[in-house]
Design a protein around this motif. Sequence first.
Motif, PDB file in Angstrom:
ATOM      1  N   ARG A 152     -50.047  -7.460  -1.380  1.00  0.00           N
ATOM      2  CA  ARG A 152     -49.953  -6.637  -2.589  1.00  0.00           C
ATOM      3  C   ARG A 152     -49.429  -5.234  -2.320  1.00  0.00           C
ATOM      4  O   ARG A 152     -49.003  -4.538  -3.241  1.00  0.00           O
ATOM      5  CB  ARG A 152     -51.328  -6.550  -3.253  1.00  0.00           C
ATOM      6  N   VAL A 153     -49.482  -4.804  -1.053  1.00  0.00           N
ATOM      7  CA  VAL A 153     -49.018  -3.452  -0.731  1.00  0.00           C
ATOM      8  C   VAL A 153     -47.493  -3.407  -0.758  1.00  0.00           C
ATOM      9  O   VAL A 153     -46.824  -4.450  -0.671  1.00  0.00           O
ATOM     10  CB  VAL A 153     -49.531  -3.012   0.658  1.00  0.00           C
ATOM     11  N   PRO A 154     -46.914  -2.221  -0.877  1.00  0.00           N
ATOM     12  CA  PRO A 154     -45.451  -2.098  -0.878  1.00  0.00           C
ATOM     13  C   PRO A 154     -44.828  -2.640   0.412  1.00  0.00           C
ATOM     14  O   PRO A 154     -45.416  -2.549   1.493  1.00  0.00           O
ATOM     15  CB  PRO A 154     -45.216  -0.596  -1.026  1.00  0.00           C
ATOM     16  N   LEU A 155     -43.609  -3.176   0.279  1.00  0.00           N
ATOM     17  CA  LEU A 155     -42.874  -3.733   1.407  1.00  0.00           C
ATOM     18  C   LEU A 155     -41.628  -2.910   1.681  1.00  0.00           C
ATOM     19  O   LEU A 155     -40.880  -2.558   0.754  1.00  0.00           O
ATOM     20  CB  LEU A 155     -42.440  -5.170   1.123  1.00  0.00           C
ATOM     21  N   VAL A 156     -41.397  -2.631   2.956  1.00  0.00           N
ATOM     22  CA  VAL A 156     -40.176  -1.961   3.400  1.00  0.00           C
ATOM     23  C   VAL A 156     -39.374  -2.962   4.222  1.00  0.00           C
ATOM     24  O   VAL A 156     -39.860  -3.462   5.242  1.00  0.00           O
ATOM     25  CB  VAL A 156     -40.489  -0.717   4.249  1.00  0.00           C
ATOM     26  N   ALA A 157     -38.175  -3.280   3.783  1.00  0.00           N
ATOM     27  CA  ALA A 157     -37.293  -4.178   4.538  1.00  0.00           C
ATOM     28  C   ALA A 157     -36.510  -3.357   5.553  1.00  0.00           C
ATOM     29  O   ALA A 157     -35.997  -2.284   5.237  1.00  0.00           O
ATOM     30  CB  ALA A 157     -36.339  -4.900   3.596  1.00  0.00           C
ATOM     31  N   ILE A 158     -36.420  -3.874   6.785  1.00  0.00           N
ATOM     32  CA  ILE A 158     -35.767  -3.122   7.849  1.00  0.00           C
ATOM     33  C   ILE A 158     -34.939  -4.053   8.712  1.00  0.00           C
ATOM     34  O   ILE A 158     -35.259  -5.227   8.868  1.00  0.00           O
ATOM     35  CB  ILE A 158     -36.817  -2.383   8.719  1.00  0.00           C
ATOM     36  N   GLY A 159     -33.845  -3.512   9.269  1.00  0.00           N
ATOM     37  CA  GLY A 159     -33.066  -4.248  10.257  1.00  0.00           C
ATOM     38  C   GLY A 159     -31.718  -4.725   9.784  1.00  0.00           C
ATOM     39  O   GLY A 159     -31.631  -5.658   8.992  1.00  0.00           O
ATOM     40  N   GLY A 160     -30.648  -4.080  10.264  1.00  0.00           N
ATOM     41  CA  GLY A 160     -29.289  -4.519   9.989  1.00  0.00           C
ATOM     42  C   GLY A 160     -28.901  -4.455   8.531  1.00  0.00           C
ATOM     43  O   GLY A 160     -28.070  -5.253   8.070  1.00  0.00           O
ATOM     44  N   ILE A 161     -29.448  -3.518   7.785  1.00  0.00           N
ATOM     45  CA  ILE A 161     -29.276  -3.521   6.326  1.00  0.00           C
ATOM     46  C   ILE A 161     -28.084  -2.676   5.897  1.00  0.00           C
ATOM     47  O   ILE A 161     -28.102  -1.455   5.999  1.00  0.00           O
ATOM     48  CB  ILE A 161     -30.568  -3.041   5.640  1.00  0.00           C
ATOM     49  N   THR A 162     -27.057  -3.346   5.425  1.00  0.00           N
ATOM     50  CA  THR A 162     -25.911  -2.707   4.788  1.00  0.00           C
ATOM     51  C   THR A 162     -26.246  -2.485   3.313  1.00  0.00           C
ATOM     52  O   THR A 162     -27.269  -2.987   2.827  1.00  0.00           O
ATOM     53  CB  THR A 162     -24.679  -3.610   4.889  1.00  0.00           C
TER      54      THR A 162
END
Length: 476
Positions: A152-162
């Motif tokens: 339920r907590v916020p998600l941060v996507a990371i890695g190779g992100i254009t």
Amino acid sequence: MLSGLYLITDNNKDGKLLDKVSAALTGGVKILQYRAKDIRPDERRQMAGQLRELCRQHNALFIVNDLPELAREVDADGVHLGQDDMPAVQARQIIGRNKLIGISSHNVDEALKAEAQGADYVAIGSIFQTASKDDTSVVGLKTLAKVRKAVRVPLVAIGGITPAGAYEALQTGADSVAIISGIMADLDPARAAKEYSLLFNRQRPFPNGKVLTIAGSDSGGGAGIQADIKTITLLGSYASSVLTALTAQNTLGVTDTYPVHTDFVMKQLDTVLDDIGADTVKTGMLSWGGIVSRVAKTIEDRSLLAVVDPVMVAKGGQSLLDKEANDSLISRLLPQTYLLTPNLPEVGELTGFEPETLEQMVEAGRHLQELGARNVLIKGGHLATAATDLLLLGEEVVELNGERYETHNTHGTGCTLSAAIATFLAQGYPLKLAVERAKYFISLAIRDSFQIGQGHGPVNHFSAAMQFLHEQPAMD
């Protein structure tokens, strides 16, 4: 709720960390994570304090990587921990109850464990392949989707992100995307950050996005600032405008032009930006060199994302820019251009040769990039064969094919296309998708163009918008 563009600092080998972070914050970074283990503690403490102050000036959160003691010393907003760092409970005792704790994870189990330990947000990755990690570390969008359902907590996507990857991650359920080299290694961190930060506009209600058009007036209503405002408004964004010239024209052509004084152009521009602001700027007819140079300076100073339609020749063949304006466009405006949208005759004016094949279009596009344009869309409507456009998206070349409609009612196509691209960018679409959507929109407008007056009639903005917006849920 933690959301918005998340920037992780690099190793500062070039010694420009503060300058790059300041530019990125101007471009829209909302969370900054300071990562620095391999420097002296006193230098690290000094840098952390300076970065914390920058974040305060821009109302951004400041997170320290791995070191809760340092976070406490500089009164950071939180600390980010890896799987091998101290437990979250211990970090909480150091930094305090009201600070943020983020924890890196690679799968659902790690994310659930982090949430149970009291993490305020979870970082999940690597979402895409990066230069620094091997294939086994890539978790992909499917894992991101599973984690989104599990915690339920916020998600941060990371890695190779254009930017395109960031759009996918946000659509999949990420609340934030973390970027390192995509901003820190860019020659223009502010504009790079702006490109990412606009993606968060996708969730906003209509009118979604603010688009400022800087262009001339078409008294006939088919092109110029009138076409821009129609396009921006009908597609669901808020349009503001700066008039650079008045034209007396109709479907037969331009009979006279009255330039607006440069000082008044700038008065309009500053007045709008100081109050309303703009997510994107679209430029059209800029009339003469003084206007071009000062508009370019404003785009540079305010780190604006500019779609530049180099309006140089009217449909009837009349020149709309003098030599000084042409020179200023090349030397001053192109280096501040996010996307340049010339047709083939305009490419000829800018480069000295008019392409006749797709290969020559690529060659010309690369030359325009060398002159400073970040991305280039060369419109191939004047080709003898299919109506193929080429998008030079950084190093990538994208071929965009479209149906050719037999009609001479095409007045306003260039203005409408560039305004639509600026609109979709402001609404949170990455560039390639914004261009594809805009090309489809202008194709509908050309297909449904209508005869009014005795010459070249306009494209049909209303009909195209009604069909486009009806189809949009399926397109998204």
